[in-house]
Design an enzyme around this catalytic site. Structure first.
Site, PDB file in Angstrom:
ATOM      1  N   GLU A  79     -11.253  -0.828  -3.724  1.00 33.14           N
ATOM      2  CA  GLU A  79     -10.584  -0.090  -2.641  1.00 33.14           C
ATOM      3  C   GLU A  79      -9.424   0.713  -3.232  1.00 33.14           C
ATOM      4  O   GLU A  79      -9.260   0.794  -4.440  1.00 33.14           O
ATOM      5  CB  GLU A  79     -10.062  -1.074  -1.584  1.00 33.14           C
ATOM      6  CG  GLU A  79      -9.051  -2.092  -2.125  1.00 33.14           C
ATOM      7  CD  GLU A  79      -8.734  -3.207  -1.158  1.00 33.14           C
ATOM      8  OE1 GLU A  79      -9.478  -3.380  -0.177  1.00 33.14           O
ATOM      9  OE2 GLU A  79      -7.742  -3.926  -1.393  1.00 33.14           O
ATOM     10  N   ASP A  83       0.822  -1.219   0.000  1.00 34.93           N
ATOM     11  CA  ASP A  83       0.000   0.000   0.000  1.00 34.93           C
ATOM     12  C   ASP A  83       0.856   1.269   0.000  1.00 34.93           C
ATOM     13  O   ASP A  83       0.608   2.191   0.789  1.00 34.93           O
ATOM     14  CB  ASP A  83      -0.919   0.032   1.233  1.00 34.93           C
ATOM     15  CG  ASP A  83      -1.649  -1.273   1.489  1.00 34.93           C
ATOM     16  OD1 ASP A  83      -1.946  -1.981   0.514  1.00 34.93           O
ATOM     17  OD2 ASP A  83      -1.918  -1.577   2.670  1.00 34.93           O
TER      18      ASP A  83
END
Length: 312
Positions: free
Chosen positions: A203, A33
């Site tokens: 997401e 991420d």
């Protein structure tokens, strides 16, 4: 004699290439991420420490002047500084305003009734140390079906700050106060949350502006599986509509699987853009075995993004 000189020059060239060419993954260890950003002409990456929830309780940061050599900044924030965060902290997003640095993050696997959500910490320099700004989550409720995770903070052309966030296949946008202590209405009727979910969104939202256009990007598929990927849309407004154009990053059976949850860095004073993302090395089956990589983004003449070829 000439042959010896040629061989010696080739040897020096090989050393130079090995020493100064970018290698993927760029960071040692399991990191995911990644949020990439430029502060004062220096590249910074803020990733998730990729581990089981009970171990994923701190953030490291990395800085580089050349995208090749990276300095590690240990534990710029951990749960000892965020009293309401009891387990996982992940997917950081960072922005600078008025000389301070604000690190947004998800904490705890929030569900209905559970304390957790999107928090924010502040520091006087990019490497921290960061302290909890609010003593509680900034957003801790599920609105429009969006799990309060995977936030990205964006400064618009007029100086307004927006935050895009959301898991569970829903994405919201909110407007932030300039001190990041709360939300401002998005319009005259007092609306605080607006859903902007594009087709096939899961997401990991991200936004940047190029040539006056808003590029909205997100991750699709499952983060634990091989089919994780990145898609995008282009709009004239930070509120969309975001019509899906297509996938720009996905698995390559010769390189890696699970490529997604990215960010984009622009080189200072150049029209050069880099995608920073995580992927899963071939043969790895643990959902936590993810590595951070960088590959260059190339645009077509009409502003579309060419499919990114993952490299080693």
């Amino acid at each position: 004699m000439m042959n010896i000189r040629i061989v010696f020059c080739l040897f020096l060239s090989a050393i130079s290439y090995a020493s100064f060419s970018q290698q993927n993954p760029i960071l040692k260890g399991w990191y995911a991420d990644p949020e990439g950003i430029v502060f004062n002409n220096e590249y910074w990456i803020y990733p998730t420490y990729s581990a089981p929830y009970e171990e994923q309780v701190f953030f490291d940061a990395f800085s580089s002047k050349d995208l090749i050599n990276w300095d590690k900044h240990h534990r710029i924030l951990d749960t000892s500084a965020v009293k309401w965060a009891k387990k996982a902290m992940w997917a950081p997003s960072i922005i600078e305003n008025d000389g301070k640095y604000y690190l947004f993050f998800g904490a705890n696997d929030v569900h209905q009734g559970e304390v957790g959500g999107i928090g924010v910490a502040v520091a006087d320099q990019p490497q921290g140390p960061y302290r909890d700004l609010l003593g509680k989550p900034l957003i801790d409720t599920i609105v429009n079906g969006a799990q309060p995770i995977d936030q990205f903070v964006f400064k618009d052309k007029d100086g307004s700050f927006y935050m895009y966030y959301g898991g569970w296949k829903h994405c919201n946008v909110v407007k932030l106060k300039s001190d990041f202590t709360g939300l401002l209405p998005l319009d005259d009727d007092g609306t605080l949350f607006r859903e902007v979910t594009p087709d096939q969104y899961v997401e990991g939202p991200f936004m940047f502006i190029r040539n006056g256009k808003y590029y909205f990007m997100w991750s699709e598929g499952g983060w634990t599986g091989p089919d994780y990927k990145v898609a995008y849309a282009i709009a004239d407004s930070p509120f969309g509509p975001f019509e899906r154009i297509g996938v720009v990053l996905e698995q390559d059976e010769n390189i890696a699987t699970g490529a997604g949850h990215h960010s984009v860095m622009k080189a200072p004073d150049k029209d050069e853009y880099y995608m920073v993302y995580h992927r899963r090395p071939l043969g790895e089956t643990s959902p936590h075995h993810r590595v951070t990589c960088i590959d260059k983004m190339i645009f077509t003449k009409d502003g579309r993004i060419n499919k990114i070829q993952m490299t080693k």
